[in-house]
Write a protein that holds these residues in place. Structure first.
Motif, mmCIF file in Angstrom:
data_model
loop_
_atom_site.group_PDB
_atom_site.id
_atom_site.type_symbol
_atom_site.label_atom_id
_atom_site.label_comp_id
_atom_site.label_asym_id
_atom_site.label_seq_id
_atom_site.Cartn_x
_atom_site.Cartn_y
_atom_site.Cartn_z
ATOM 1 N N GLY A 186 0.969 -1.135 0.088
ATOM 2 C CA GLY A 186 -0.039 0.110 -0.138
ATOM 3 C C GLY A 186 0.780 1.266 -0.107
ATOM 4 N N GLN A 187 2.049 1.254 0.767
ATOM 5 C CA GLN A 187 2.912 2.234 0.900
ATOM 6 C C GLN A 187 3.388 2.616 -0.780
ATOM 7 N N VAL A 188 3.862 1.596 -1.175
ATOM 8 C CA VAL A 188 4.376 1.921 -2.576
ATOM 9 C C VAL A 188 3.313 2.050 -3.464
ATOM 10 N N GLY A 189 2.062 1.686 -3.443
ATOM 11 C CA GLY A 189 1.029 2.316 -4.300
ATOM 12 C C GLY A 189 0.922 3.924 -3.978
ATOM 13 N N LYS A 190 0.829 4.192 -2.826
ATOM 14 C CA LYS A 190 0.671 5.502 -2.353
ATOM 15 C C LYS A 190 1.879 6.403 -3.015
ATOM 16 N N ILE A 191 3.064 5.921 -3.026
ATOM 17 C CA ILE A 191 4.197 6.617 -3.603
ATOM 18 C C ILE A 191 3.976 7.101 -5.088
ATOM 19 N N VAL A 192 3.951 5.641 -5.677
ATOM 20 C CA VAL A 192 3.694 5.466 -7.429
ATOM 21 C C VAL A 192 2.322 6.521 -7.481
ATOM 22 N N GLY A 193 1.176 6.371 -6.872
ATOM 23 C CA GLY A 193 -0.041 7.319 -7.152
ATOM 24 C C GLY A 193 0.197 8.557 -6.840
ATOM 25 N N GLY A 194 0.963 9.095 -5.891
ATOM 26 C CA GLY A 194 1.277 10.417 -5.819
ATOM 27 C C GLY A 194 2.177 10.995 -6.802
ATOM 28 N N TRP A 195 3.115 10.398 -7.444
ATOM 29 C CA TRP A 195 4.201 10.606 -8.454
ATOM 30 C C TRP A 195 3.245 10.889 -9.646
ATOM 31 N N SER A 196 2.674 9.886 -10.002
ATOM 32 C CA SER A 196 1.711 9.861 -11.398
ATOM 33 C C SER A 196 0.550 10.490 -11.461
ATOM 34 N N GLY A 197 -0.076 10.979 -10.258
ATOM 35 C CA GLY A 197 -1.325 11.725 -10.369
ATOM 36 C C GLY A 197 -2.541 10.890 -9.887
ATOM 37 N N LEU A 198 -2.268 9.464 -9.612
ATOM 38 C CA LEU A 198 -3.629 8.683 -9.504
ATOM 39 C C LEU A 198 -3.950 9.136 -7.923
ATOM 40 N N ARG A 199 -5.153 9.106 -7.801
ATOM 41 C CA ARG A 199 -5.697 9.343 -6.228
ATOM 42 C C ARG A 199 -5.958 7.870 -5.610
ATOM 43 N N VAL A 200 -5.753 7.917 -4.432
ATOM 44 C CA VAL A 200 -5.939 6.579 -3.615
ATOM 45 C C VAL A 200 -7.078 7.051 -2.446
ATOM 46 N N PHE A 201 -8.257 6.325 -2.448
ATOM 47 C CA PHE A 201 -9.390 6.918 -1.742
ATOM 48 C C PHE A 201 -9.510 5.863 -0.460
ATOM 49 N N PRO A 202 -9.929 6.624 0.594
ATOM 50 C CA PRO A 202 -10.334 5.916 1.777
ATOM 51 C C PRO A 202 -11.289 4.753 1.690
ATOM 52 N N ARG A 203 -11.307 3.761 2.522
ATOM 53 C CA ARG A 203 -12.273 2.663 2.411
ATOM 54 C C ARG A 203 -13.517 2.982 2.341
ATOM 55 N N ARG A 204 -13.997 3.988 2.812
ATOM 56 C CA ARG A 204 -15.578 4.437 2.921
ATOM 57 C C ARG A 204 -15.832 5.471 1.939
ATOM 58 N N THR A 205 -15.071 5.849 1.061
ATOM 59 C CA THR A 205 -15.543 7.175 0.419
ATOM 60 C C THR A 205 -16.748 6.856 -0.477
ATOM 61 N N PHE A 206 -16.577 5.620 -1.152
ATOM 62 C CA PHE A 206 -18.033 5.150 -2.018
ATOM 63 C C PHE A 206 -18.867 4.608 -1.216
ATOM 64 N N THR A 207 -18.828 3.832 -0.287
ATOM 65 C CA THR A 207 -19.863 3.276 0.087
ATOM 66 C C THR A 207 -20.711 4.216 0.910
ATOM 67 N N ASP A 208 -19.938 5.164 1.721
ATOM 68 C CA ASP A 208 -20.806 6.178 2.327
ATOM 69 C C ASP A 208 -21.632 7.316 1.308
ATOM 70 N N LEU A 209 -20.863 7.285 0.157
ATOM 71 C CA LEU A 209 -21.632 8.188 -0.784
ATOM 72 C C LEU A 209 -22.643 7.415 -1.632
ATOM 73 N N PHE A 210 -22.461 6.270 -1.686
ATOM 74 C CA PHE A 210 -23.692 5.396 -2.158
ATOM 75 C C PHE A 210 -24.854 5.579 -1.041
ATOM 76 N N ALA A 211 -24.606 5.417 0.041
ATOM 77 C CA ALA A 211 -25.615 5.208 1.034
ATOM 78 C C ALA A 211 -26.157 6.818 1.091
ATOM 79 N N GLU A 212 -25.338 7.930 0.990
ATOM 80 C CA GLU A 212 -26.033 9.207 0.928
ATOM 81 C C GLU A 212 -26.644 9.443 0.028
ATOM 82 N N LEU A 213 -26.458 8.928 -1.196
ATOM 83 C CA LEU A 213 -27.320 9.250 -2.697
ATOM 84 C C LEU A 213 -28.474 8.361 -2.505
ATOM 85 N N GLY A 214 -28.701 7.394 -1.417
ATOM 86 C CA GLY A 214 -30.107 6.524 -1.310
ATOM 87 C C GLY A 214 -30.035 5.304 -1.708
ATOM 88 N N LEU A 215 -28.664 4.844 -1.979
ATOM 89 C CA LEU A 215 -28.608 3.492 -2.845
ATOM 90 C C LEU A 215 -28.688 2.396 -1.806
#
Ligand code: SAM
Length: 210
Positions: A161-190
């Motif tokens: 995960g740490q390697v992924g974070k470094i590569v992500g930061g260098w290339s511009g890829l985002r790394v999301f917290p575990r609950r970003t999309f589960t919480d967003l889906f719930a907030e949107l009524g799914l």
């Protein structure tokens, strides 16, 4: 434009994406093959008939055509992407009787509310400048009773995960917290929100209530 987005727009990447780039990098990131991801996508989206399917950030159509093979009757799958080289490749490699491709921006979908029975976005939300707006758009165009499925990066505290974070930061890829999309889906009524995590990737699916 960051390195990751520039790479996705390059004709050379479009030429090798489906056969080499995706199988190698996604297997390293998740331990899963593209075949496994494709079969799971059909199951998560519950495709089995005359559904209207939208594949956001479809790249060279490697999921779009596979998903269309699960449809019948008047069912069809539309792949949307902003990269011309990727779309040219999709037309060459992944055309089919129930498939169409369209150039567009995931954050501003050119469709009315509730147009599709199933909407997906695999391996792309970490590249999209406003991934939350893009996810809201996916839910907007999803019909009541429809299914949504995404796969994207997830924060992971292991050495990998740490390697992924470094590569992500260098290339511009985002790394999301575990609950970003589960919480967003719930907030949107799914409902029926389900998440699986495989190494550095998360897979989240849900239903829009009928
Ligand atoms: C890694 S490919 C994913 C292809 C395929 N979905 C898969 O899982 O193998 C990411 C794609 O996202 C597309 N993309 C990035 N930002 C986008 C946006 N704002 N709107 C539409 N497509 C976008 C890129 O052009 C690229 O084809």
């Amino acid at each position: 434009m960051n390195l990751a987005r520039r790479t996705m727009n390059h004709p050379a990447l479009a030429a090798v994406y489906e056969r080499a780039w995706r199988p190698a990098l996604f297997f390293a990131a998740s331990g899963r093959t593209m075949g496994t991801d494709q079969r799971d996508a059909v199951a998560q989206l519950r495709l089995d008939g005359e559904q209207r399917v939208l594949d956001i950030a479809c790249g060279p159509g490697n999921f779009t055509r596979y998903l269309s093979n699960a449809l019948s009757g008047n069912g069809f799958a539309v792949g949307l992407d902003y990269s011309e080289p990727m779309l040219a490749r999709a037309v060459l490699d992944n055309a089919g009787p129930r498939v169409g491709y369209l150039r567009g921006d995931a954050a501003r979908l050119p469709f009315a509310d509730g147009t599709f029975d199933a909407v997906c976005c695999f391996g792309a939300l970490y590249l999209i400048p406003d991934p939350i707006a893009a996810t809201r758009e996916m839910v907007r165009v999803l019909a009541p009773g429809g299914r949504i499925a995404i796969s994207t990066s997830v924060r992971d505290d292991s050495a990998l995960g740490q390697v992924g974070k470094i590569v992500g930061g260098w290339s511009g890829l985002r790394v999301f917290p575990r609950r970003t999309f589960t919480d967003l889906f719930a907030e949107l009524g799914l409902v029926d929100v389900e998440q699986q995590v495989h190494r550095l990737l998360q897979y989240v699916s849900a239903t829009r209530p009928a």
